[in-house]
Enzyme design. Structure first.
Site, PDB file in Angstrom:
ATOM      1  N   GLU A   1      -1.929 -28.828  29.028  1.00 36.72           N
ATOM      2  CA  GLU A   1      -3.013 -29.737  28.915  1.00 36.72           C
ATOM      3  C   GLU A   1      -2.722 -30.974  27.987  1.00 36.72           C
ATOM      4  OE1 GLU A   1      -5.967 -26.125  28.523  1.00 36.72           O
ATOM      5  OE2 GLU A   1      -7.111 -28.171  28.485  1.00 36.72           O
TER       6      GLU A   1
ATOM      7  N   THR B   1       1.537  -4.393   4.399  1.00 37.42           N
ATOM      8  CA  THR B   1       1.209  -4.472   5.599  1.00 37.42           C
ATOM      9  C   THR B   1       1.052  -5.883   6.133  1.00 37.42           C
ATOM     10  OG1 THR B   1      -1.025  -4.168   5.550  1.00 37.42           O
ATOM     11  CG2 THR B   1       0.577  -1.939   5.875  1.00 37.42           C
ATOM     12  N   ASP B   2       0.344  -6.714   5.103  1.00 37.19           N
ATOM     13  CA  ASP B   2      -0.356  -8.053   5.386  1.00 37.19           C
ATOM     14  C   ASP B   2       0.784  -8.911   6.057  1.00 37.19           C
ATOM     15  OD1 ASP B   2      -2.792  -8.282   2.751  1.00 37.19           O
ATOM     16  OD2 ASP B   2      -2.610  -6.859   4.613  1.00 37.19           O
TER      17      ASP B   2
ATOM     18  N   TYR C   1      -8.039   1.141  -3.528  1.00 40.62           N
ATOM     19  CA  TYR C   1      -6.887   1.315  -4.078  1.00 40.62           C
ATOM     20  C   TYR C   1      -6.255   0.198  -4.772  1.00 40.62           C
ATOM     21  CZ  TYR C   1      -4.612  -0.026   0.164  1.00 40.62           C
ATOM     22  OH  TYR C   1      -4.311  -0.830   1.097  1.00 40.62           O
TER      23      TYR C   1
ATOM     24  N   LYS D   1       0.217  -7.569  12.743  1.00 39.31           N
ATOM     25  CA  LYS D   1      -0.674  -6.724  12.166  1.00 39.31           C
ATOM     26  C   LYS D   1      -2.044  -7.035  12.999  1.00 39.31           C
ATOM     27  CE  LYS D   1      -3.234  -5.006   8.185  1.00 39.31           C
ATOM     28  NZ  LYS D   1      -3.418  -5.164   6.721  1.00 39.31           N
TER      29      LYS D   1
ATOM     30  N   THR E   1       0.705  -1.254  -0.139  1.00 40.81           N
ATOM     31  CA  THR E   1       0.017   0.025   0.074  1.00 40.81           C
ATOM     32  C   THR E   1       0.875   1.422  -0.049  1.00 40.81           C
ATOM     33  OG1 THR E   1      -1.830  -0.988   1.068  1.00 40.81           O
ATOM     34  CG2 THR E   1      -1.442   1.278   1.484  1.00 40.81           C
TER      35      THR E   1
END
Ligand code: DAS
Length: 356
Positions: free
Chosen positions: A313, A119-120, A53, A192, A39
């Site tokens: 556990e 960003t992903d 976008y 993120k 981006t």
């Protein structure tokens, strides 16, 4: 004043300016910006398009030209490594980028490196580089939540801040960092956490520091092994094994796990609820796959601080499973991918998950 004197005087002034600007240039750090897309290189149709976008459109030279103030903090040059949205990153992209970063870090005329990124998967790339690049020079991954064409775009200040940090001597030796929204986070910890606001990135253990108006404010260091202190070296890694993530909640079945095994996964990250919990219905198939040499790594999709506890556990010792400690599933996949280039021994892998 004679014509000759004027000429001599002009020559003197010209050379003085040259020498002083060269001296100033030398006092400024040399920072290389490696652009990969995302981006921060995105473009929308209108200033009101902060979320609609196309990512990975603007070339690195245009990004740099759009921030003339960069020239006051560093001598900057750019390279376009990729031009992709980061959800499309592959292991091959990670290897290519890692090798380029390592090569630049070895150069005496490079003081710091910035990587512009989507960003992903910023958190995956930053962690990967933190594990395999042997340098104490600042390496900073930077992204943005809004394209540069939108009102109140965040990319310009994020990139200015990233270059500032990458050119800072006090940023050396802190591992790979992510600069977003005035925060300096560890590439190991940051994730993120929010899909659609500029304050999108969070570190469960808090940021390393802040960068405000070109000044760094530090508050902690990363406790885990990284960069120069890592046993993994990108120079010696030319292929990455297949590691997959199986997301598990209630009503889970073995379809994904069997498919991943059939596809040749060397490890499966079990992204379980709670403490990386495993449904009783899954245990037999996990045992079967473990028996075929596939590593089973329990992580949790609960991850706002906390960690998967070994033998709590789930009888990890009995089943020969590994716990991902505080790493979320996508980071556990990155570490497993790197670690499996060095060992497939469960005890060694568990040590690595505790140390990195
Ligand atoms: N698709 C997203 C990416 O490239 C865009 C972004 O937020 O950077 O990661």
């Amino acid at each position: 004043m004679s014509h000759k004197t004027v000429k001599q005087w002009a020559l003197f002034v010209f050379s003085a300016v040259l020498i002083s600007s060269a001296a100033i240039a030398q006092t400024k750090p040399n920072v290389v910006i490696l652009a990969t897309g995302g981006t921060i290189a995105g473009a929308g149709a209108d200033v009101t398009n902060s979320a609609t976008y196309q990512a990975a459109k603007v070339p690195v030279d245009k990004l740099i030209a759009g921030i003339p103030q960069l020239g006051s903090v560093a001598n900057v040059r750019g390279e376009q490594v990729f031009q992709i949205a980061s959800e499309s990153f592959t292991n091959a992209n990670l290897l290519t980028l890692g090798k380029r970063v390592a090569a630049l870090a070895r150069q005496d005329d490079v003081d710091g490196i910035v990587i512009t990124h989507g960003t992903d998967t910023t958190e995956e790339t930053a962690y990967f580089l933190n594990l395999v690049v042997h340098t104490d020079k600042p390496i900073v991954v930077v992204a943005s939540m809004r394209p540069g064409t939108a009102m109140s775009a965040d990319g310009m200040l994020n990139l200015y801040s990233a270059v500032t940090v990458a050119g800072s001597k006090d940023a050396r030796g802190r591992g790979v960092m992510v600069v977003m929204n005035d925060e300096i986070d560890s590439g190991r910890d940051v994730t993120k956490a929010v899909n659609n606001k500029v304050e999108a990135f969070r570190s469960p253990w808090g940021p390393l520091g802040f960068v405000v108006e070109g000044k760094n404010y530090w508050f902690r260091r990363l406790d885990k092994r990284h960069t120069v202190n890592s046993e993994f070296d990108i120079e010696k890694i030319n292929a990455l094994p297949l590691v997959e993530i199986a997301y598990a909640g209630g009503n889970v079945d073995d379809v994904a796990y069997r498919a991943f095994a059939k596809a040749g996964a060397k490890a499966i990250i079990h992204a379980g609820p709670g403490n990386g919990s495993v449904s009783g219905a899954l245990v037999p198939v996990l045992q079967e796959l473990r028996g075929k040499g596939i590593q089973i790594i329990r992580s949790s999709h609960v991850n706002a601080g906390g960690f998967v506890l070994r033998n709590a556990e789930q009888p990890d010792d009995k089943y020969d499973w590994i716990v991902a400690h505080d790493l979320n599933p996508q980071k556990a996949r990155i570490l497993a991918t790197v670690a499996l280039t060095a060992t497939s021994d469960t005890k060694e892998l568990q040590r690595i998950f505790m140390e990195y």
